[in-house]
Design a protein around this motif. Structure first.
Motif, PDB file in Angstrom:
ATOM      1  N   PRO A 177      -0.179   0.418 -13.079  1.00 39.57           N
ATOM      2  CA  PRO A 177      -0.675  -0.598 -12.145  1.00 39.57           C
ATOM      3  C   PRO A 177      -1.989  -0.183 -11.496  1.00 39.57           C
ATOM      4  O   PRO A 177      -2.269   1.007 -11.312  1.00 39.57           O
ATOM      5  CB  PRO A 177       0.453  -0.687 -11.102  1.00 39.57           C
ATOM      6  CG  PRO A 177       1.150   0.632 -11.166  1.00 39.57           C
ATOM      7  CD  PRO A 177       1.053   1.081 -12.599  1.00 39.57           C
ATOM      8  N   LYS A 178      -2.790  -1.185 -11.165  1.00 37.29           N
ATOM      9  CA  LYS A 178      -4.028  -0.956 -10.426  1.00 37.29           C
ATOM     10  C   LYS A 178      -3.793  -1.233  -8.950  1.00 37.29           C
ATOM     11  O   LYS A 178      -2.704  -1.595  -8.538  1.00 37.29           O
ATOM     12  CB  LYS A 178      -5.130  -1.864 -10.976  1.00 37.29           C
ATOM     13  CG  LYS A 178      -5.438  -1.645 -12.448  1.00 37.29           C
ATOM     14  CD  LYS A 178      -6.469  -2.637 -12.963  1.00 37.29           C
ATOM     15  CE  LYS A 178      -6.712  -2.451 -14.458  1.00 37.29           C
ATOM     16  NZ  LYS A 178      -7.676  -3.466 -14.987  1.00 37.29           N
ATOM     17  N   GLU A 179      -4.816  -1.063  -8.168  1.00 36.67           N
ATOM     18  CA  GLU A 179      -4.713  -1.211  -6.712  1.00 36.67           C
ATOM     19  C   GLU A 179      -4.147  -2.580  -6.333  1.00 36.67           C
ATOM     20  O   GLU A 179      -4.537  -3.603  -6.882  1.00 36.67           O
ATOM     21  CB  GLU A 179      -6.105  -1.051  -6.101  1.00 36.67           C
ATOM     22  CG  GLU A 179      -6.134  -1.102  -4.592  1.00 36.67           C
ATOM     23  CD  GLU A 179      -7.546  -0.906  -4.051  1.00 36.67           C
ATOM     24  OE1 GLU A 179      -8.128  -1.891  -3.560  1.00 36.67           O
ATOM     25  OE2 GLU A 179      -8.063   0.218  -4.158  1.00 36.67           O
ATOM     26  N   PRO A 180      -3.199  -2.614  -5.403  1.00 36.38           N
ATOM     27  CA  PRO A 180      -2.600  -3.890  -5.016  1.00 36.38           C
ATOM     28  C   PRO A 180      -3.527  -4.722  -4.140  1.00 36.38           C
ATOM     29  O   PRO A 180      -4.499  -4.205  -3.562  1.00 36.38           O
ATOM     30  CB  PRO A 180      -1.350  -3.470  -4.230  1.00 36.38           C
ATOM     31  CG  PRO A 180      -1.698  -2.135  -3.669  1.00 36.38           C
ATOM     32  CD  PRO A 180      -2.578  -1.477  -4.701  1.00 36.38           C
TER      33      PRO A 180
ATOM     34  N   GLN B   4      -1.009  -6.648  -8.190  1.00 39.64           N
ATOM     35  CA  GLN B   4      -2.379  -6.179  -8.367  1.00 39.64           C
ATOM     36  C   GLN B   4      -3.372  -7.185  -7.775  1.00 39.64           C
ATOM     37  O   GLN B   4      -3.120  -8.386  -7.755  1.00 39.64           O
ATOM     38  CB  GLN B   4      -2.660  -5.940  -9.846  1.00 39.64           C
ATOM     39  CG  GLN B   4      -1.849  -4.758 -10.412  1.00 39.64           C
ATOM     40  CD  GLN B   4      -2.065  -4.563 -11.902  1.00 39.64           C
ATOM     41  OE1 GLN B   4      -2.706  -3.612 -12.322  1.00 39.64           O
ATOM     42  NE2 GLN B   4      -1.530  -5.465 -12.694  1.00 39.64           N
TER      43      GLN B   4
ATOM     44  N   TRP C 235       3.596   5.768  -5.657  1.00 39.89           N
ATOM     45  CA  TRP C 235       3.538   5.725  -7.114  1.00 39.89           C
ATOM     46  C   TRP C 235       2.475   6.683  -7.647  1.00 39.89           C
ATOM     47  O   TRP C 235       2.716   7.403  -8.625  1.00 39.89           O
ATOM     48  CB  TRP C 235       3.242   4.303  -7.583  1.00 39.89           C
ATOM     49  CG  TRP C 235       3.112   4.198  -9.073  1.00 39.89           C
ATOM     50  CD1 TRP C 235       1.970   4.184  -9.805  1.00 39.89           C
ATOM     51  CD2 TRP C 235       4.191   4.154 -10.011  1.00 39.89           C
ATOM     52  NE1 TRP C 235       2.258   4.115 -11.136  1.00 39.89           N
ATOM     53  CE2 TRP C 235       3.620   4.090 -11.292  1.00 39.89           C
ATOM     54  CE3 TRP C 235       5.579   4.149  -9.886  1.00 39.89           C
ATOM     55  CZ2 TRP C 235       4.386   4.036 -12.451  1.00 39.89           C
ATOM     56  CZ3 TRP C 235       6.355   4.083 -11.035  1.00 39.89           C
ATOM     57  CH2 TRP C 235       5.764   4.032 -12.296  1.00 39.89           C
ATOM     58  N   LYS C 236       1.308   6.693  -7.035  1.00 38.28           N
ATOM     59  CA  LYS C 236       0.230   7.564  -7.504  1.00 38.28           C
ATOM     60  C   LYS C 236       0.619   9.038  -7.408  1.00 38.28           C
ATOM     61  O   LYS C 236       0.147   9.867  -8.192  1.00 38.28           O
ATOM     62  CB  LYS C 236      -1.045   7.310  -6.696  1.00 38.28           C
ATOM     63  CG  LYS C 236      -1.716   5.978  -7.009  1.00 38.28           C
ATOM     64  CD  LYS C 236      -3.168   5.964  -6.571  1.00 38.28           C
ATOM     65  CE  LYS C 236      -3.299   6.228  -5.062  1.00 38.28           C
ATOM     66  NZ  LYS C 236      -4.716   6.207  -4.644  1.00 38.28           N
TER      67      LYS C 236
ATOM     68  N   LEU D 223       4.572  -3.341  -8.689  1.00 42.79           N
ATOM     69  CA  LEU D 223       3.159  -3.027  -8.439  1.00 42.79           C
ATOM     70  C   LEU D 223       2.242  -3.737  -9.438  1.00 42.79           C
ATOM     71  O   LEU D 223       1.121  -4.132  -9.090  1.00 42.79           O
ATOM     72  CB  LEU D 223       2.948  -1.512  -8.501  1.00 42.79           C
ATOM     73  CG  LEU D 223       3.520  -0.729  -7.314  1.00 42.79           C
ATOM     74  CD1 LEU D 223       3.461   0.770  -7.578  1.00 42.79           C
ATOM     75  CD2 LEU D 223       2.758  -1.064  -6.021  1.00 42.79           C
TER      76      LEU D 223
ATOM     77  N   GLN E 265       7.372  -0.034 -10.748  1.00 41.96           N
ATOM     78  CA  GLN E 265       6.161  -0.182 -11.564  1.00 41.96           C
ATOM     79  C   GLN E 265       5.857  -1.656 -11.835  1.00 41.96           C
ATOM     80  O   GLN E 265       4.709  -2.103 -11.703  1.00 41.96           O
ATOM     81  CB  GLN E 265       6.328   0.576 -12.885  1.00 41.96           C
ATOM     82  CG  GLN E 265       5.039   0.664 -13.704  1.00 41.96           C
ATOM     83  CD  GLN E 265       5.162   1.644 -14.860  1.00 41.96           C
ATOM     84  OE1 GLN E 265       6.210   2.263 -15.068  1.00 41.96           O
ATOM     85  NE2 GLN E 265       4.099   1.801 -15.633  1.00 41.96           N
TER      86      GLN E 265
ATOM     87  N   GLY F 123       0.819  -1.208   0.000  1.00 40.51           N
ATOM     88  CA  GLY F 123       0.000   0.000   0.000  1.00 40.51           C
ATOM     89  C   GLY F 123       0.854   1.259   0.000  1.00 40.51           C
ATOM     90  O   GLY F 123       0.536   2.252  -0.671  1.00 40.51           O
TER      91      GLY F 123
ATOM     92  N   TRP G 253       2.198   1.819  -3.435  1.00 43.17           N
ATOM     93  CA  TRP G 253       1.102   2.261  -4.308  1.00 43.17           C
ATOM     94  C   TRP G 253       0.812   3.746  -4.110  1.00 43.17           C
ATOM     95  O   TRP G 253       0.642   4.500  -5.076  1.00 43.17           O
ATOM     96  CB  TRP G 253      -0.113   1.409  -4.014  1.00 43.17           C
ATOM     97  CG  TRP G 253      -1.435   1.890  -4.559  1.00 43.17           C
ATOM     98  CD1 TRP G 253      -2.487   2.367  -3.839  1.00 43.17           C
ATOM     99  CD2 TRP G 253      -1.841   1.914  -5.923  1.00 43.17           C
ATOM    100  NE1 TRP G 253      -3.529   2.690  -4.662  1.00 43.17           N
ATOM    101  CE2 TRP G 253      -3.157   2.418  -5.963  1.00 43.17           C
ATOM    102  CE3 TRP G 253      -1.227   1.557  -7.109  1.00 43.17           C
ATOM    103  CZ2 TRP G 253      -3.864   2.584  -7.140  1.00 43.17           C
ATOM    104  CZ3 TRP G 253      -1.933   1.726  -8.296  1.00 43.17           C
ATOM    105  CH2 TRP G 253      -3.235   2.230  -8.302  1.00 43.17           C
TER     106      TRP G 253
ATOM    107  N   PHE H  28      -4.961  -4.095  -0.058  1.00 43.91           N
ATOM    108  CA  PHE H  28      -4.829  -2.640   0.106  1.00 43.91           C
ATOM    109  C   PHE H  28      -5.892  -2.163   1.092  1.00 43.91           C
ATOM    110  O   PHE H  28      -6.993  -1.812   0.735  1.00 43.91           O
ATOM    111  CB  PHE H  28      -4.982  -1.927  -1.236  1.00 43.91           C
ATOM    112  CG  PHE H  28      -4.780  -0.437  -1.149  1.00 43.91           C
ATOM    113  CD1 PHE H  28      -3.528   0.075  -0.858  1.00 43.91           C
ATOM    114  CD2 PHE H  28      -5.824   0.439  -1.352  1.00 43.91           C
ATOM    115  CE1 PHE H  28      -3.328   1.449  -0.772  1.00 43.91           C
ATOM    116  CE2 PHE H  28      -5.635   1.804  -1.269  1.00 43.91           C
ATOM    117  CZ  PHE H  28      -4.388   2.313  -0.983  1.00 43.91           C
TER     118      PHE H  28
END
Length: 659
Positions: free
Chosen positions: A622-625, A596, A562-563, A592, A589, A556, A559, A628
């Motif tokens: 990447p999408k949400e891990p 996912q 990264w965002k 992550l 990247q 998390g 993530w 999370f």
């Protein structure tokens, strides 16, 4: 293109690695499928890879030249080779203004050297590395030899026969050859000399650089796992001892090539005896044949009864081990090798038991994994690990040398890894400074290559199910090797997913679908790979991660950074002077992308490796891990699900019953 003055480099100490890549096509200079690199596995050589598969190798350095190439220097080739502690560090072509040259790795994977004819303003082809089909890696499969001067270029070594005769008849030799008769170590084997060859690849080997050829012969004869031996060097009249175990791959003959070497292949005495010329046998008089027949008849009746009794005993003794396909060591041998499992030789402990350092004459230093009688890894897991690893061969997988099964004792004997496991370096405040960013990136790539082999390139499709930093071992050059296949599973060719009621693995590395529903696939290994990548980058453990700004775990935290385009804040502080930003960004990247939440969103290993190794590639966002979610501040420092955790943080769930 490789120009004079440029260097191909493989320097583990400095983390410097330089190699040549082909163009994507003749009109596109983007990196293509082929790359040429220095390899130092056992002995130095130069290898051309087609993506992650060997395409061509020069053969090992024998003191004067590479065993599959010309001697140096010569009128055409005058490279400068730099060695450090017998490892090849760099190769370069010395610049000479009077002789303009260039090397090109073509889009076909062929290496060519051109010289400029200034008077005619024309490049002339002076040298080609791959000159005939026998230069293609593994052309004749395991235990086959390529002879370019024969009408049918692939032959089996004497004592071997095609594994798939119909394919062989169609000139498809990839299946290689198998022994006609098994070796008979206890009652006498001997060796057949094969002259003027490029030695087989060193996939499973033992190397001693000071033995004589006679000592090497005797040592190979004593070791029932040794299938061939040779002098690795041609200097000083031939010196050193190189022994092969397992299959002999990528051997070719060079008729009349005095610079190349011989090798000696182990065969049963009966196979060597069969080489007596048939015409000589036919010269025997009929009366001799009659006498032999009478004598044989008398002996047979006496031998049959004794043979039946002996075979029955051997079958009983070997029935439990016949599937292991691996050398069996006596318990007394391992006791002596580890000094009776002394405390000074203890190098690790876990829920499975203990690991000891030892030394055997033939194998050198070894690591002995001695299972505890109360171990959660039972006989099924033990046999599973033995059978799986015995069938796998890759430089990024730990090499299993043998096993020991006597009474209640169960032990696995591995090659010794001088630098222990990856977690010893990454998570230790003092040791982590040793791993510079180039070293960490090399480790990430090595793990990825090993996992690609398990998922796609090996004869079996393997799901590891317990990939973690403590199961990544590091050799003397800090090359990574995946270990511990006790809970790994084989998938069928078309199988994509399986489900189990008994979830085994390690908390913090398991994917959501596996931990919650017991579903596992290559994508659950990919999730674990992503966790390992992020741990290597950050120097932090996923399990037990704490941060003062939030209550997310490591996934998390990565993530969120990264965002907000703050991914550099994830880097281990000790890497500030060595990291390469573009590589770090790719690793974060890709890490992550691997973790996912949904399995279908994660990449497969071939795509993952391509993304990691391609600079400037545009990667998906990447999408949400998985997992999370913020933890409650009251439990952030507590151990989650401690009732389901063993001493080595492994978790087992069997219908809600602890292991």
């Amino acid at each position: 293109m490789w120009l004079p003055g440029m260097k191909i480099v493989h320097d583990i100490d400095s983390g410097d690695h330089k190699y040549i890549t082909s163009w994507r096509n003749p009109n596109d200079p983007a990196p293509g499928d082929f790359s040429m690199r220095i390899e130092n596995e056992g002995l130095p050589e130069v290898v051309i890879w087609r993506e992650k598969m060997k395409w061509f190798r020069t053969g090992k350095w024998n003191g004067l030249c590479f065993s599959g190439g010309p001697r140096f220097p010569n009128p055409i080739l005058k490279p400068e080779l730099v060695f450090k502690q017998e490892r090849l560090i760099s190769i370069s072509e010395i610049f000479d203004s009077s002789n303009l040259v260039r090397f090109t790795l073509e889009t076909s994977g062929t290496l060519r050297r051109y010289t400029m004819n200034v008077r005619r303003n024309k490049w002339n082809l002076a040298f080609t590395a791959q000159v005939d089909p026998c230069d293609e890696y593994g052309q004749c499969g395991p235990n086959g030899i390529c002879r370019i001067d024969k009408a049918v270029r692939c032959e089996c070594f004497k004592g071997f026969a095609p594994k798939f005769q119909e394919d062989w008849d169609r000139q498809d030799w990839s299946g290689g050859c198998v022994r006609i008769r098994p070796l008979n170590c206890e009652n006498g084997d001997s060796f057949l000399e094969v002259r003027g060859v490029k030695h087989p690849d060193m996939l499973q080997y033992w190397l001693n650089k000071s033995m004589s050829l006679k000592e090497c012969h005797d040592e190979c004869l004593r070791n029932c796992s040794c299938v061939a031996y040779a002098n690795p060097y041609i200097t000083n009249g031939g010196s050193g001892c190189l022994m092969w175990f397992g299959e002999l791959v990528d051997t070719r003959e060079y008729p009349g090539a005095d610079s190349l070497q011989n090798m000696y292949i182990r065969l049963p005495e009966s196979e060597l005896d069969s080489s007596i010329d048939l015409e000589e046998k036919n010269k025997k008089r009929p009366i001799e044949l009659i006498l032999i027949s009478i004598a044989s008849g008398v002996l047979v009746s006496g031998l049959i009864n004794g043979s039946i009794l002996l075979m029955t005993k051997r079958k009983r003794r070997g029935r439990s081990n016949e599937d292991l396909e691996l050398p069996l060591f006596k318990f007394a041998t391992i006791v002596a090798a580890t000094n009776n499992f002394s405390m000074e030789n203890l190098i690790g402990e876990g829920g499975f038991g203990s690991v000891y350092r030892g030394r055997l004459l033939a194998e050198g230093e070894i690591a002995v994994k001695r299972l505890s009688r109360t171990s959660g890894q039972g006989l099924e897991e033990f046999k599973n690990e033995v059978i799986l690893i015995a069938k796998l061969q890759h430089r990024n997988l730990v090499r299993l040398l043998g096993c020991c099964i006597e009474g209640e004792e169960r032990m696995l004997i591995y090659e010794y890894m001088h630098n222990k496991s990856l977690d010893y370096f990454v998570f230790d405040q003092n040791q982590r400074t040793i791993l510079t960013w180039p070293m960490r990136f090399n480790i990430i790539m090595g793990i990825a290559r090993g996992l690609l082999y398990l998922h796609h390139d090996s004869r079996l499709k393997i799901i590891h199910r317990d990939l973690k930093t403590s199961n990544i071992l590091l050799d003397g050059n800090l090359n990574p090797k995946i270990s511990d296949f006790g809970i790994a599973r084989i998938f069928g060719e078309e199988q994509s997913i399986a489900r189990t009621k008994r979830v085994v693995g390690t908390y913090g590395y398991m994917s959501p679908e596996y931990a919650i529903d017991g579903k596992f696939s290559v994508k659950s290994d990919i999730f674990s790979m992503g966790v390992v990548i992020l741990e290597i980058v950050s120097g932090k453990k996923n399990r037990g991660f704490n941060h003062h700004d939030h209550y997310h775990g490591l996934l998390g935290h990565a993530w969120l950074l990264w965002k907000e385009n703050r991914f550099l804040e994830l880097i281990d502080e000790c890497l500030n002077d060595t990291f390469i930003e573009s590589q770090v960004k790719r690793c974060v990247q890709v890490g992550l992308l691997c973790v996912q939440k949904f399995a279908e969103d994660r990449p497969i290993m071939s795509s993952l490796l391509l993304m990691l190794g391609t600079d400037g590639a545009i990667l998906p966002e990447p999408k949400e891990p998985g997992f999370f979610m913020e933890r409650s501040s009251s439990i952030v420092r507590s151990t989650t699900s401690t009732s389901m955790m063993s001493q080595n943080e492994s978790m087992t769930i069997t219908d809600l019953e602890a292991r």
